[in-house]
Design a protein around this motif. Structure first.
Motif, PDB file in Angstrom:
ATOM      1  N   VAL A  27     -35.657   4.599  21.222  1.00  0.00           N
ATOM      2  CA  VAL A  27     -35.771   5.117  19.865  1.00  0.00           C
ATOM      3  C   VAL A  27     -36.041   6.660  19.661  1.00  0.00           C
ATOM      4  CG1 VAL A  27     -36.942   5.056  17.763  1.00  0.00           C
ATOM      5  CG2 VAL A  27     -36.665   3.100  19.041  1.00  0.00           C
ATOM      6  N   GLN A  28     -36.746   7.280  20.768  1.00  0.00           N
ATOM      7  CA  GLN A  28     -36.983   8.548  20.866  1.00  0.00           C
ATOM      8  C   GLN A  28     -35.710   9.612  21.229  1.00  0.00           C
ATOM      9  OE1 GLN A  28     -40.248   8.795  23.552  1.00  0.00           O
ATOM     10  NE2 GLN A  28     -41.832   8.943  21.555  1.00  0.00           N
ATOM     11  N   ALA A  29     -35.077   8.925  22.321  1.00  0.00           N
ATOM     12  CA  ALA A  29     -33.873   9.457  23.092  1.00  0.00           C
ATOM     13  C   ALA A  29     -32.745   9.522  22.041  1.00  0.00           C
ATOM     14  CB  ALA A  29     -33.432   8.806  24.311  1.00  0.00           C
ATOM     15  N   HIS A  36     -30.500  17.555  20.586  1.00  0.00           N
ATOM     16  CA  HIS A  36     -31.164  18.132  22.001  1.00  0.00           C
ATOM     17  C   HIS A  36     -30.751  17.043  23.002  1.00  0.00           C
ATOM     18  CE1 HIS A  36     -33.382  21.063  19.589  1.00  0.00           C
ATOM     19  NE2 HIS A  36     -33.654  20.012  18.799  1.00  0.00           N
ATOM     20  N   PRO A  37     -29.625  16.914  23.354  1.00  0.00           N
ATOM     21  CA  PRO A  37     -29.097  15.880  24.297  1.00  0.00           C
ATOM     22  C   PRO A  37     -29.854  15.996  25.828  1.00  0.00           C
ATOM     23  CG  PRO A  37     -27.353  17.609  23.947  1.00  0.00           C
ATOM     24  CD  PRO A  37     -28.344  17.562  22.859  1.00  0.00           C
ATOM     25  N   GLY A  42     -33.755  13.608  29.568  1.00  0.00           N
ATOM     26  CA  GLY A  42     -35.145  13.652  30.091  1.00  0.00           C
ATOM     27  C   GLY A  42     -35.936  12.630  29.962  1.00  0.00           C
ATOM     28  N   VAL A  43     -35.836  12.185  28.503  1.00  0.00           N
ATOM     29  CA  VAL A  43     -36.509  10.797  28.262  1.00  0.00           C
ATOM     30  C   VAL A  43     -35.937   9.589  28.920  1.00  0.00           C
ATOM     31  CG1 VAL A  43     -37.103   9.215  26.156  1.00  0.00           C
ATOM     32  CG2 VAL A  43     -37.393  11.651  26.105  1.00  0.00           C
ATOM     33  N   LEU A  44     -34.839   9.412  28.910  1.00  0.00           N
ATOM     34  CA  LEU A  44     -34.059   8.477  29.303  1.00  0.00           C
ATOM     35  C   LEU A  44     -34.230   8.190  31.030  1.00  0.00           C
ATOM     36  CD1 LEU A  44     -30.770   8.428  27.477  1.00  0.00           C
ATOM     37  CD2 LEU A  44     -32.632   6.773  27.339  1.00  0.00           C
ATOM     38  N   GLN A  45     -33.989   9.391  31.622  1.00  0.00           N
ATOM     39  CA  GLN A  45     -34.554   9.398  33.047  1.00  0.00           C
ATOM     40  C   GLN A  45     -35.896   9.341  33.402  1.00  0.00           C
ATOM     41  OE1 GLN A  45     -32.490  13.284  34.015  1.00  0.00           O
ATOM     42  NE2 GLN A  45     -30.606  12.211  34.603  1.00  0.00           N
ATOM     43  N   GLY A  46     -36.713   9.791  32.507  1.00  0.00           N
ATOM     44  CA  GLY A  46     -38.338   9.566  32.477  1.00  0.00           C
ATOM     45  C   GLY A  46     -38.825   8.039  32.759  1.00  0.00           C
ATOM     46  N   LYS A  69     -25.532  11.914  29.290  1.00  0.00           N
ATOM     47  CA  LYS A  69     -25.065  12.487  30.436  1.00  0.00           C
ATOM     48  C   LYS A  69     -23.564  13.404  30.122  1.00  0.00           C
ATOM     49  CE  LYS A  69     -26.786   9.853  34.253  1.00  0.00           C
ATOM     50  NZ  LYS A  69     -26.470   8.973  35.459  1.00  0.00           N
ATOM     51  N   TYR A  70     -22.635  12.790  29.160  1.00  0.00           N
ATOM     52  CA  TYR A  70     -21.727  13.149  28.712  1.00  0.00           C
ATOM     53  C   TYR A  70     -22.132  14.576  27.952  1.00  0.00           C
ATOM     54  CZ  TYR A  70     -17.385  13.579  25.987  1.00  0.00           C
ATOM     55  OH  TYR A  70     -16.257  14.050  25.452  1.00  0.00           O
TER      56      TYR A  70
END
Length: 187
Positions: A27-29, A36-37, A42-46, A69-70
């Motif tokens: 939800v945050q991502a 702010h992609p 960062g959220v998704l990778q973390g 990533k895109y």
């Protein structure tokens, strides 16, 4: 006995509803994706990658990761595994916004981009995701322009501008005017 069975069914319904809710990180991502992609990535990778058995969470994570990533111009985008996970799940769901996103990012990866983008248009028209609609129309406009289908490109770029204005995203509005300038110079 009746009261206990009612309580059990209420608990079961709550569990099912909570299983459909997205993880907080997802939800945050998604909330910061357009503005702010890099933060979204960062959220998704973390976060811990959702289990493949939790299809909604896993497919959403895969789709948002591809999107992040895109938007961050990452080279790993060439790997189509993530978009295929999202595609396999969301194309079976009744969620036009997710279908449109999947088709948009899948179209960016395949030679059949035009077909994918046209399907994405059908789905995005059912939503109010104006930013995604702008991106889809702009992409198909560029395909038409590249293939010297200038009148069709003009129609797509006009739609792209329409949705960019609705989104109120200044970068997208500028981009849409730029695209219109390209096609008018060719015409």
């Amino acid at each position: 006995i009746i009261i206990i069975s009612i309580l059990l069914s209420a608990c079961t319904k709550k569990e099912n509803a909570s299983q459909q809710a997205l993880l907080l990180e997802l939800v945050q991502a998604e909330a910061v994706m357009y503005e702010h992609p890099d933060s979204a990535l960062g959220v998704l990778q973390g976060m811990k990658v959702p289990a493949s058995s939790d299809k909604l969470q896993n497919a959403t994570w895969a789709l948002l990761t591809v999107q992040a990533k895109y938007k961050n111009y990452k080279e790993e985008l060439a790997d189509s595994t993530l978009i295929n996970i999202a595609y396999d799940y969301f194309m079976k769901q009744d969620n036009p916004q997710r279908k449109a996103m999947v088709l948009y990012y899948k179209g960016d990866k395949k030679n059949e981009a035009q077909e994918s983008y046209l399907k994405a248009i059908e789905e995005v028209e059912k939503t109010k995701d104006y930013q995604l609609a702008h991106l889809i129309y702009s992409s198909i406009g560029n395909i038409y322009l590249y293939n010297s289908l200038n009148e069709y490109a003009l129609q797509m770029f006009k739609q792209s501008l329409h949705y960019a204005k609705l989104s109120e995203n200044k970068n997208y509005i500028c981009s849409a005017y730029y695209d219109l300038g390209k096609v008018y110079s060719v015409l």
